[in-house]
Design a protein around this motif. Structure first.
Motif, PDB file in Angstrom:
ATOM      1  N   CYS A   1       0.842  -1.196   0.000  1.00  0.00           N
ATOM      2  CA  CYS A   1       0.000   0.000   0.000  1.00  0.00           C
ATOM      3  C   CYS A   1       0.878   1.247   0.000  1.00  0.00           C
ATOM      4  O   CYS A   1       1.942   1.267   0.620  1.00  0.00           O
ATOM      5  CB  CYS A   1      -0.914   0.017   1.225  1.00  0.00           C
ATOM      6  SG  CYS A   1      -2.012  -1.412   1.339  1.00  0.00           S
ATOM      7  N   THR A   2       0.425   2.288  -0.671  1.00  0.00           N
ATOM      8  CA  THR A   2       1.178   3.533  -0.756  1.00  0.00           C
ATOM      9  C   THR A   2       0.901   4.416   0.460  1.00  0.00           C
ATOM     10  O   THR A   2      -0.053   4.193   1.213  1.00  0.00           O
ATOM     11  CB  THR A   2       0.803   4.312  -2.023  1.00  0.00           C
ATOM     12  OG1 THR A   2      -0.584   4.696  -1.937  1.00  0.00           O
ATOM     13  CG2 THR A   2       1.018   3.461  -3.267  1.00  0.00           C
TER      14      THR A   2
ATOM     15  N   GLY B   1      -3.090  -4.948  -0.597  1.00  0.00           N
ATOM     16  CA  GLY B   1      -3.607  -3.982  -1.559  1.00  0.00           C
ATOM     17  C   GLY B   1      -4.845  -3.250  -1.073  1.00  0.00           C
ATOM     18  O   GLY B   1      -4.993  -2.938   0.112  1.00  0.00           O
ATOM     19  N   ASN B   2      -5.766  -2.997  -2.000  1.00  0.00           N
ATOM     20  CA  ASN B   2      -6.951  -2.194  -1.701  1.00  0.00           C
ATOM     21  C   ASN B   2      -7.850  -2.831  -0.648  1.00  0.00           C
ATOM     22  O   ASN B   2      -8.509  -2.130   0.124  1.00  0.00           O
ATOM     23  CB  ASN B   2      -7.751  -1.946  -2.979  1.00  0.00           C
ATOM     24  CG  ASN B   2      -7.018  -1.042  -3.954  1.00  0.00           C
ATOM     25  OD1 ASN B   2      -6.174  -0.242  -3.550  1.00  0.00           O
ATOM     26  ND2 ASN B   2      -7.332  -1.169  -5.241  1.00  0.00           N
ATOM     27  N   SER B   3      -7.895  -4.160  -0.609  1.00  0.00           N
ATOM     28  CA  SER B   3      -8.729  -4.841   0.388  1.00  0.00           C
ATOM     29  C   SER B   3      -8.239  -4.537   1.799  1.00  0.00           C
ATOM     30  O   SER B   3      -9.037  -4.323   2.722  1.00  0.00           O
ATOM     31  CB  SER B   3      -8.715  -6.350   0.145  1.00  0.00           C
ATOM     32  OG  SER B   3      -9.268  -6.669  -1.110  1.00  0.00           O
TER      33      SER B   3
ATOM     34  N   ALA C   1      -2.521   5.887   0.415  1.00  0.00           N
ATOM     35  CA  ALA C   1      -3.583   4.964   0.820  1.00  0.00           C
ATOM     36  C   ALA C   1      -3.663   4.836   2.333  1.00  0.00           C
ATOM     37  O   ALA C   1      -4.733   5.003   2.932  1.00  0.00           O
ATOM     38  CB  ALA C   1      -3.363   3.596   0.176  1.00  0.00           C
ATOM     39  N   TYR C   2      -2.527   4.563   2.984  1.00  0.00           N
ATOM     40  CA  TYR C   2      -2.631   4.368   4.437  1.00  0.00           C
ATOM     41  C   TYR C   2      -2.771   5.691   5.182  1.00  0.00           C
ATOM     42  O   TYR C   2      -3.168   5.717   6.348  1.00  0.00           O
ATOM     43  CB  TYR C   2      -1.492   3.515   4.995  1.00  0.00           C
ATOM     44  CG  TYR C   2      -0.077   4.037   4.909  1.00  0.00           C
ATOM     45  CD1 TYR C   2       0.360   5.094   5.700  1.00  0.00           C
ATOM     46  CD2 TYR C   2       0.859   3.413   4.081  1.00  0.00           C
ATOM     47  CE1 TYR C   2       1.668   5.537   5.648  1.00  0.00           C
ATOM     48  CE2 TYR C   2       2.172   3.845   4.028  1.00  0.00           C
ATOM     49  CZ  TYR C   2       2.572   4.912   4.813  1.00  0.00           C
ATOM     50  OH  TYR C   2       3.873   5.346   4.770  1.00  0.00           O
TER      51      TYR C   2
ATOM     52  N   ILE D   1      -6.607  -1.826   2.797  1.00  0.00           N
ATOM     53  CA  ILE D   1      -6.939  -0.438   3.114  1.00  0.00           C
ATOM     54  C   ILE D   1      -8.430  -0.288   3.398  1.00  0.00           C
ATOM     55  O   ILE D   1      -8.839   0.394   4.353  1.00  0.00           O
ATOM     56  CB  ILE D   1      -6.515   0.492   1.960  1.00  0.00           C
ATOM     57  CG1 ILE D   1      -4.990   0.502   1.818  1.00  0.00           C
ATOM     58  CG2 ILE D   1      -7.034   1.910   2.196  1.00  0.00           C
ATOM     59  CD1 ILE D   1      -4.251   1.033   3.022  1.00  0.00           C
ATOM     60  N   ALA D   2      -9.269  -0.925   2.583  1.00  0.00           N
ATOM     61  CA  ALA D   2     -10.719  -0.806   2.753  1.00  0.00           C
ATOM     62  C   ALA D   2     -11.166  -1.362   4.104  1.00  0.00           C
ATOM     63  O   ALA D   2     -11.968  -0.737   4.819  1.00  0.00           O
ATOM     64  CB  ALA D   2     -11.440  -1.528   1.618  1.00  0.00           C
TER      65      ALA D   2
END
Length: 422
Positions: free
Chosen positions: A46-47, A105-107, A50-51, A109-110
């Protein structure tokens, strides 16, 4: 009920102890993840952008929910909101301990954002209800009570990274969240038996828009919002910045501790001065200057052609603690006093609404800071990101100084009998 010379009864002590406990560990929960989550997020591919949102969503949800809780607290009752809020927050903190099992990944972060958002709803309910309870049940010692509670939350913020770093070294990612979440759930059980609910909640007699339309109050809002944005920026970006030194999580937590300790030590001094000067906004300038110098040297700015130095990072954290205490204490004090000077009632209802507005914008600033901080670091790097922070704080300082000079000029033109203190 028997009361001692300080005005304290057993009932008041129980209420104060319950609110102190909750504020201490809610503060710890908020800052707990600072030294350990960024590295885990990067391990999950994650970038920083994002975090940074994971840090920021907590304050965004508090900013949105606090005014709503202020409206419905008459129906739900403060005691019920405190207990449910602490319970929800405790459960969410424990759930966050399993986040390292989430997909990358996105999961990742979500799911992190979802748990933190619900956690924030619980924390906001507790904090809103706790300040209402102080006003209803401890009106004769409200000043001392507020000081104690502010100290509890600030100390919680300070020790959170240290607790997180130490427990992370002992038991990995999950242990810090399991321990602190368990302490919050324990506090919920204790609160159920500690005191009965507040029966009467003071009705709201003034409107928020009547407060906000004043330019001096708008400056207080701007100062506090930017202050918390800078604190959020520092919280979300400092650990990646000092990772180059290869410190253990415990040492990283101790570096985060500096800011909170300085704030806790110096805040009463700022408060003493803020009470004694005619216009506490004057003192806010010194807090702003401390912030500017801190973010000039922490990188340092790219124009200095110098590498990051640990000594300057430590000095910057000291200055951030000084600036944080100065801007928050002086702006809150000015907002309270100035509102009454404008003719609003000198009562708990007025102070509660002023605090609610300033609390809401502080939460929004704390959301904005990590979010924009992550974006800037991904886009231009840490040194140029701090340059943007310096520009923002400098602009607000210019606005503040210009307003104070204008008021001084206007005051000097008035007849002697009409002059008021700057």
């Amino acid at each position: 009920e028997k009361q001692n010379k300080s005005g304290m009864t057993l009932k008041k002590f129980k209420i104060l102890a319950a609110i102190f406990y909750g504020n201490l560990f809610l503060g710890s929960c908020y800052s707990l993840m600072a030294p350990i989550y960024p590295a885990e997020a990067e391990r999950k591919h994650c970038t920083a952008s994002a975090y940074g949102l994971v840090f920021g969503v907590y304050q965004l949800m508090m900013s949105i929910s606090a005014p709503i809780y202020g409206k419905i607290i008459v129906v739900l009752k403060p005691g019920f909101m405190m207990k449910v809020g602490m319970f929800v927050s405790g459960v969410c903190v424990i759930l966050f301990s399993f986040m390292h099992y989430a997909p990358s990944g996105n999961s990742f972060i979500a799911l992190s954002m979802l748990v933190r958002a619900v956690d924030a709803l619980g924390a906001s309910a507790f904090l809103t209800a706790s300040y209402t309870t102080l006003g209803c049940e401890l009106p004769d010692i409200i000043g001392r009570a507020m000081a104690i509670i502010e100290t509890a939350f600030s100390f919680g913020l300070a020790i959170g990274p240290v607790i997180g770093g130490m427990l992370f070294q002992v038991g990995g990612f999950s242990l810090p969240f399991l321990v602190v979440g368990g302490l919050l759930l324990t506090g919920t059980v204790v609160n159920i038996f500690l005191f009965k609910d507040v029966d009467d909640v003071p009705p709201q007699s003034i409107r928020a828009r009547d407060l906000i339309k004043d330019i001096d109050f708008q400056i207080d809002i701007l100062v506090i919002m930017l202050c918390f944005a800078m604190l959020g920026f520092n919280e979300a970006t400092l650990e990646p910045h000092i990772r180059q030194f290869n410190f253990s999580p415990t040492i990283v937590g101790c570096i985060f501790l500096i800011e909170g300790v300085v704030d806790a030590v110096i805040a009463p001094i700022w408060g003493l001065f803020a009470e004694r000067v005619p216009n506490a906004q004057c003192l806010t300038i010194f807090g702003a200057l401390a912030f500017i110098v801190a973010f000039i040297i922490i990188g340092p700015l790219p124009f200095f052609n110098s590498h990051t130095q640990l000594s300057l990072v430590i000095v910057s954290q000291v200055l951030i603690g000084i600036g944080m205490a100065g801007e928050i204490v002086c702006s809150f004090t000015h907002g309270m006093k100035h509102t009454v000077e404008r003719g609003f009632p000198d009562n708990v209802g007025t102070y509660g609404l002023v605090s609610g507005i300033l609390f809401s914008v502080s939460c929004f600033g704390a959301f904005f800071g990590p979010s924009i901080g992550g974006f800037l670091i991904d886009s231009v790097g840490y040194e140029y990101a701090t340059f943007v922070v310096v520009i923002g704080q400098s602009a607000v300082t210019v606005i503040l100084v210009s307003r104070l000079l204008y008021k001084r000029k206007t005051r000097n033109k008035k007849p002697e009998g009409e002059k008021v203190g700057l």
